[in-house]
Design a protein around this motif. Structure first.
Motif, short mmCIF file in Angstrom:
data_model
loop_
_atom_site.label_atom_id
_atom_site.label_comp_id
_atom_site.label_asym_id
_atom_site.label_seq_id
_atom_site.Cartn_x
_atom_site.Cartn_y
_atom_site.Cartn_z
N ILE A 196 9.26 19.07 58.82
CA ILE A 196 9.15 17.65 59.13
C ILE A 196 10.20 16.93 58.30
O ILE A 196 10.23 17.05 57.07
CB ILE A 196 7.74 17.10 58.78
CG1 ILE A 196 6.64 17.91 59.45
CG2 ILE A 196 7.64 15.62 59.12
CD1 ILE A 196 6.68 17.92 60.95
N GLY A 197 11.11 16.25 58.97
CA GLY A 197 12.17 15.54 58.26
C GLY A 197 13.41 15.45 59.12
O GLY A 197 13.43 15.92 60.25
N PRO A 198 14.45 14.84 58.57
CA PRO A 198 15.70 14.70 59.34
C PRO A 198 16.32 16.06 59.60
O PRO A 198 16.21 16.98 58.78
CB PRO A 198 16.59 13.84 58.44
CG PRO A 198 16.01 13.95 57.08
CD PRO A 198 14.56 14.25 57.23
N VAL A 199 16.96 16.19 60.75
CA VAL A 199 17.60 17.45 61.12
C VAL A 199 18.82 17.69 60.24
O VAL A 199 19.66 16.81 60.07
CB VAL A 199 18.03 17.43 62.60
CG1 VAL A 199 18.76 18.72 62.97
CG2 VAL A 199 16.83 17.22 63.50
N ASN A 200 18.88 18.87 59.66
CA ASN A 200 20.05 19.28 58.89
C ASN A 200 21.15 19.60 59.90
O ASN A 200 21.01 20.52 60.71
CB ASN A 200 19.70 20.51 58.04
CG ASN A 200 20.87 21.03 57.25
OD1 ASN A 200 22.03 20.76 57.56
ND2 ASN A 200 20.57 21.80 56.23
N ARG A 201 22.24 18.86 59.86
CA ARG A 201 23.32 19.04 60.83
C ARG A 201 23.92 20.43 60.80
O ARG A 201 24.54 20.87 61.76
CB ARG A 201 24.42 18.00 60.60
CG ARG A 201 23.97 16.59 60.87
CD ARG A 201 25.07 15.58 60.67
NE ARG A 201 26.01 15.96 59.63
CZ ARG A 201 27.31 15.70 59.64
NH1 ARG A 201 27.82 15.04 60.65
NH2 ARG A 201 28.08 16.06 58.65
N HIS A 202 23.77 21.13 59.70
CA HIS A 202 24.36 22.46 59.56
C HIS A 202 23.35 23.57 59.84
O HIS A 202 23.67 24.75 59.68
CB HIS A 202 24.94 22.63 58.16
CG HIS A 202 25.96 21.57 57.84
ND1 HIS A 202 27.19 21.52 58.46
CD2 HIS A 202 25.92 20.53 57.00
CE1 HIS A 202 27.87 20.49 58.01
NE2 HIS A 202 27.12 19.86 57.11
N SER A 203 22.16 23.22 60.27
CA SER A 203 21.13 24.21 60.53
C SER A 203 21.48 25.05 61.74
O SER A 203 21.99 24.54 62.75
CB SER A 203 19.78 23.51 60.77
OG SER A 203 18.80 24.46 61.14
N ILE A 204 21.18 26.33 61.66
CA ILE A 204 21.36 27.20 62.83
C ILE A 204 20.14 27.13 63.75
O ILE A 204 20.15 27.68 64.84
CB ILE A 204 21.66 28.66 62.43
CG1 ILE A 204 20.51 29.24 61.60
CG2 ILE A 204 22.98 28.75 61.68
CD1 ILE A 204 20.64 30.74 61.36
N VAL A 205 19.09 26.44 63.30
CA VAL A 205 17.87 26.26 64.10
C VAL A 205 17.45 24.78 64.10
O VAL A 205 16.40 24.43 63.58
CB VAL A 205 16.73 27.17 63.61
CG1 VAL A 205 16.95 28.61 63.99
CG2 VAL A 205 16.53 27.04 62.10
N PRO A 206 18.26 23.89 64.68
CA PRO A 206 17.93 22.47 64.65
C PRO A 206 16.61 22.15 65.35
O PRO A 206 15.97 21.15 65.04
CB PRO A 206 19.11 21.79 65.33
CG PRO A 206 19.75 22.87 66.15
CD PRO A 206 19.50 24.15 65.40
N GLY A 207 16.18 22.99 66.26
CA GLY A 207 14.92 22.78 66.95
C GLY A 207 13.70 22.97 66.07
O GLY A 207 12.58 22.68 66.49
N HIS A 208 13.90 23.44 64.85
CA HIS A 208 12.78 23.63 63.92
C HIS A 208 12.40 22.33 63.20
O HIS A 208 11.47 22.33 62.42
CB HIS A 208 13.12 24.70 62.88
CG HIS A 208 12.99 26.08 63.43
ND1 HIS A 208 12.94 27.18 62.62
CD2 HIS A 208 12.89 26.57 64.69
CE1 HIS A 208 12.83 28.26 63.35
NE2 HIS A 208 12.81 27.91 64.60
N TYR A 209 13.12 21.27 63.45
CA TYR A 209 12.90 20.01 62.76
C TYR A 209 12.23 18.99 63.69
O TYR A 209 12.60 18.87 64.85
CB TYR A 209 14.22 19.41 62.28
CG TYR A 209 14.90 20.17 61.19
CD1 TYR A 209 14.82 19.75 59.87
CD2 TYR A 209 15.65 21.31 61.46
CE1 TYR A 209 15.45 20.44 58.85
CE2 TYR A 209 16.29 22.00 60.45
CZ TYR A 209 16.19 21.57 59.15
OH TYR A 209 16.82 22.26 58.15
#
Length: 95
Positions: free
Chosen positions: A12-25
């Motif tokens: 729960i929180g802002p999406v990390n732009r560098h995440s390889i799994v942005p759908g986890h946010y």
């Protein structure tokens, strides 16, 4: 046998732009809105033990929904838990 949907979250929180799994946010405001809608529709947010108990009943509560969080991120405690408590919902955290 009754069907009880289970919502699965990660962070729960802002999406990390560098995440390889942005759908986890899910943002805090999105999560709060989702829980608010469920409460207004009369749902009970349940943990996995409570879901299992409902499945064992011949006439389970018709407005039950399971809530789970995978991976044990800190955001469960800092962001999700206060919102869940506001709505008197429960959840299971899988670490």
């Amino acid at each position: 046998m009754p069907n009880i949907p289970i919502l699965m979250y990660h962070r729960i929180g802002p999406v990390n732009r560098h995440s390889i799994v942005p759908g986890h946010y899910v943002t805090r405001s999105q999560f709060a809105r989702q829980m608010n809608v469920l409460r207004k529709l009369g749902f009970d947010g349940l943990n996995c033990r409570q879901v299992a108990e409902q499945l064992g009943k011949q006439w389970p509560h018709k407005r039950s929904i399971g809530i789970s969080f995978d991976d044990g991120y800190q955001s469960f405690f800092s962001e999700a838990l206060p919102i869940l408590r506001t709505h008197r919902f429960s959840a299971t955290v899988f670490v």
